[in-house]
Enzyme design. Structure first.
Site, short mmCIF file in Angstrom:
data_model
loop_
_atom_site.label_atom_id
_atom_site.label_comp_id
_atom_site.label_asym_id
_atom_site.label_seq_id
_atom_site.Cartn_x
_atom_site.Cartn_y
_atom_site.Cartn_z
CB SER A 54 1.31 -22.04 -36.68
OG SER A 54 0.25 -21.22 -36.27
CG ASP A 215 -1.38 -21.62 -39.29
OD1 ASP A 215 -0.78 -22.71 -39.28
OD2 ASP A 215 -1.52 -20.91 -38.28
#
Length: 400
Positions: A54, A215
């Site tokens: 991320s 993500d």
């Protein structure tokens, strides 16, 4: 290869794991800054293996593309994070927010077909920023020169439900496959980075080859494993949660005050807990598991402690916030753009109780600078541990 490079890369192979957490990743910049202050002048990147997820993937790629000059990498990160604004990450104007909400609503509430993926926020500004700042073409020369062994970013495949580690590294590093987590060798690019940072619902997924990815923190049950697969013999983990510090305070008899009459949770509170469970809990569980495996390895004969037997001691250094980032975010919540504050006011994010959710979305300089300062203080408080971990030739004397 320089003497500094031999010192950091030949004795043992240090891996750096940077977790996800949206704006919380500014804390990592402060930790990395402190490490740079402890290093000899002119040092290359002291971590030949860098793994990010991320927002941590963004920091990881920034380091990897400046592997020959660690100071230049840190200065670049400080320049971006220290001057951040939400407008550089996602559109915050009323017109864009309403248009994005309409596209999301008609596709997901009314069932109108949409060819493009939908999300609550439009993160095109982040794509433009990363396209300008990250020079992916510099990774291969860093690998060839020996300044870097491997760099990876993790993403979640929505069709396969697998955590995929995309890595670029030396030829001898083979892909791997475990239950719901695989390692795929690929030249890293902008789409890999955007996919890794695509927080579910908030940012749109990204298509890589035949699959849509989001993500990397989603269902990443073993955040540390990519560094081990890539060959790290010791790992430094930079977290973005104060849970470990909170547990230490609780063990010392210090407990957080309890509310006498709790109010019903707001949407922001619920969302904050969901994000925490995505970005934080798996990392801490993985660290605990690795520590247990290290304990198990001490009971095995020395000759059996090899990669082939699957159990070997791995030195781990964890640096995480000593102060709650949601409380810090709550102090700065008014720094959110006016349009965004008005648009999501009903969720409760503008209240003190919405600090957890705000801590992920508050890409504003005043908040990020406080996290950078906290990260530097926390790392310098562990300077001796960092020096031992990096096998630095002599202690550094600094004013924290």
């Amino acid at each position: 290869m320089s003497e500094l490079l031999k010192q950091f890369h030949q004795q043992d192979c240090a891996g750096l794991v940077l977790s996800g957490g949206g704006a919380r990743a500014a804390y990592q910049v402060g930790v990395l800054q402190a490490v740079n202050e402890l290093m000899p002048a002119g040092s290359p990147l002291p971590f030949p293996i860098v793994c990010g997820t991320s927002a941590g993937a963004i920091n990881a790629l920034a380091l990897a593309t400046h592997a020959e000059d660690y100071t230049a990498a840190i200065e670049g990160l400080q320049q971006v994070w220290g001057n951040f604004s939400c407008e550089q990450v996602y559109h915050t104007g009323w017109g864009s927010l309403l248009a994005q909400a309409w596209r999301w609503g008609k596709a997901n509430l009314f069932g109108w077909p949409s060819k493009a993926p939908t999300s609550l926020l439009n993160n095109q500004p982040l794509r433009d920023l990363l396209d300008e700042k990250i020079r992916f073409s510099r990774i291969e020369p860093a690998l060839n020169s020996g300044h870097l062994r491997a760099v990876s970013v993790s993403a979640f495949g929505y069709q396969s439900a697998e955590s995929v580690c995309f890595y670029q590294g030396h030829e001898r590093i083979a892909p791997w496959s475990r239950h719901r987590r695989v390692g795929v060798k690929a030249p890293l690019g902008l789409d890999h980075l955007m996919a890794s940072a695509a927080i579910p619902l908030l940012f749109p997924p990204v298509r890589l080859n035949r699959e849509w990815f989001g993500d990397g923190a989603v269902r990443q049950q073993a955040p540390i494993s990519p560094a081990l697969h890539l060959g790290a013999s010791k790992i430094m983990v930079v977290g973005v949660s104060d849970n470990l510090a909170r547990e230490a305070r609780a063990a010392g008899g210090q407990h957080s005050p309890r509310l006498r009459a709790a109010l019903p949770p707001t949407l922001a509170q619920i969302g904050g807990h969901l994000l925490n469970s995505t970005f934080v809990d798996n990392l801490e569980t993985d660290i605990e598991l690795l520590e247990r495996m290290n304990s198990l390895a001490t009971y095995m004969p020395a000759g059996s402690r090899t990669r082939a037997h699957g159990v070997r001691p791995v030195e781990v250094l964890v640096i995480s916030p000593t102060e709650p980032l949601d409380v810090i975010a709550a102090r700065h919540r008014k720094a959110l753009p006016a349009g965004l504050r008005a648009f999501i006011k009903g969720s409760g994010i503008t209240r003190a109780s919405g600090g957890s959710m705000a801590s992920y979305l508050l890409f504003e300089a005043e908040y990020c600078q406080e996290l950078i300062a906290l990260g530097r203080r926390d790392a310098l408080a562990q300077r001796e541990a960092i020096q031992r971990f990096l096998r630095l030739p002599c202690p550094a004397t600094l004013d924290g």
